[in-house]
Design an enzyme around this catalytic site. Structure first.
Site: not given
Ligand code: NAD
Length: 272
Positions: A157, A170
């Site tokens: 991130s 986080y």
């Molecule tokens: P999201 O909530 O849509 O997806 C997260 C996924 O991780 C979900 O499918 C959830 O079921 C899964 N998950 C959570 N805990 C878990 C576990 N213990 N075991 C297996 N799966 C698990 O959010 P996203 O935005 O798609 O996030 C994906 C990644 O991207 C994350 O690591 C998040 O920190 C990172 N990220 C997202 C953003 C953003 O703006 N969306 C920005 C920076 C980083």
């Protein structure tokens, strides 16, 4: 749309947390490059199966399987790799994407909220990377599919470098990922393993829906993005499939920021 060159043909790619959001877009992008894909979910089997069906619409993709695993549990992660290796023979690419937020001001943050986020976002990525490295080393080089022994992509991130008040668990997990990723590169690059991170900025998914789903939230978000556009999961999927391919072979031990310029600190545009 089908691309003529399948950059990940005959390679197997695990994408954790890929039943939705960024993970889903990454799984689709890997499938579009001809990879076999392991769609991992923690609780939503139906959503994971929908992703698998969507990947399968591309007739030139490899095979797709759906595997349940809580990435914060060592036995689950070991079982996911065992199932994958029994099914496909090996693993070539591991995208450690699963992540979560539990937000509290630091002085009110319950230990459980701190621990849970670290368990999933940092320990979960360690467990996946460890299993992937062991499999790459066991299997040995497959020059017919890639110049690298294997590829690990951590979903980090912008908060691996931008502090985040109210989200210290986080930010600490993502800051920790930077050192995990660089330490893996240092140790295993000589074995021809590539380990990199992708650092998304603000991407429209469930994780930040409470912000982008309101007008005020969207406007506040855009103030942080010089490019004046909120990202979509596909922005990350296309970078991930390229980073997994030999086209990016010489990239190792680095973070690719996909953030519309968020890490350029737009708050300082007018003298801060
Ligand atoms: P999201 O909530 O849509 O997806 C997260 C996924 O991780 C979900 O499918 C959830 O079921 C899964 N998950 C959570 N805990 C878990 C576990 N213990 N075991 C297996 N799966 C698990 O959010 P996203 O935005 O798609 O996030 C994906 C990644 O991207 C994350 O690591 C998040 O920190 C990172 N990220 C997202 C953003 C953003 O703006 N969306 C920005 C920076 C980083």
């Amino acid at each position: 749309m089908q691309k003529p060159n399948k950059r990940l043909k005959n390679q197997t790619c695990i994408v954790t947390g890929s039943s939705g959001g960024i993970g889903k877009a990454v799984a689709l992008a890997m499938g579009a490059e001809g990879a076999n894909v392991v769609v991992n979910y923690r609780s939503s089997k139906e959503a994971a199966e929908e992703v698998a069906n969507e990947i399968n619409k591309n007739k030139l993709c490899g095979e797709v399987i759906v595997v349940k695993c809580d990435v914060s549990k060592e036995q689950d992660v070991k079982a996911m790799f065992k199932t994958t290796i029994e099914h496909f023979g090996t693993v070539d690419v591991c995208v450690a994407n699963a992540g979560m937020q539990i937000d509290h001001p630091l002085h009110e943050m319950p230990l459980e909220a701190w621990q849970k986020v670290l368990d999933v976002n940092l320990t979960g990525q360690f467990l996946c990377a460890k299993e992937a490295i062991n499999e790459f080393l066991r299997r040995g080089m497959r020059k017919d599919v890639s110049n690298s022994l294997g590829k690990i992509i951590h979903m980090s991130s912008v908060h691996e470098v931008i502090p985040w008040a109210g989200h210290a668990n986080y930010a600490a997990s993502k800051g920790g990922l930077l050192m995990l990723m660089e330490s893996i590169c240092q140790a295993y690059a000589p074995h021809k393993i590539r380990c990199n991170s992708i650092a998304p900025g603000a991407i429209k998914t469930d994780i930040n829906k409470d912000v982008w789903s309101t007008k005020e939230g969207r406007e506040n978000m855009l103030k942080l993005i010089p490019y004046k556009q909120i990202g979509v999961p596909e922005d990350i999927g296309s970078v991930a499939s390229w980073l997994a391919s030999d086209e990016s072979e010489y990239i190792n031990g680095t973070t690719i920021f996909v953030d519309g310029g968020m890490t350029c600190y737009p708050g300082f545009t007018t003298n801060g």
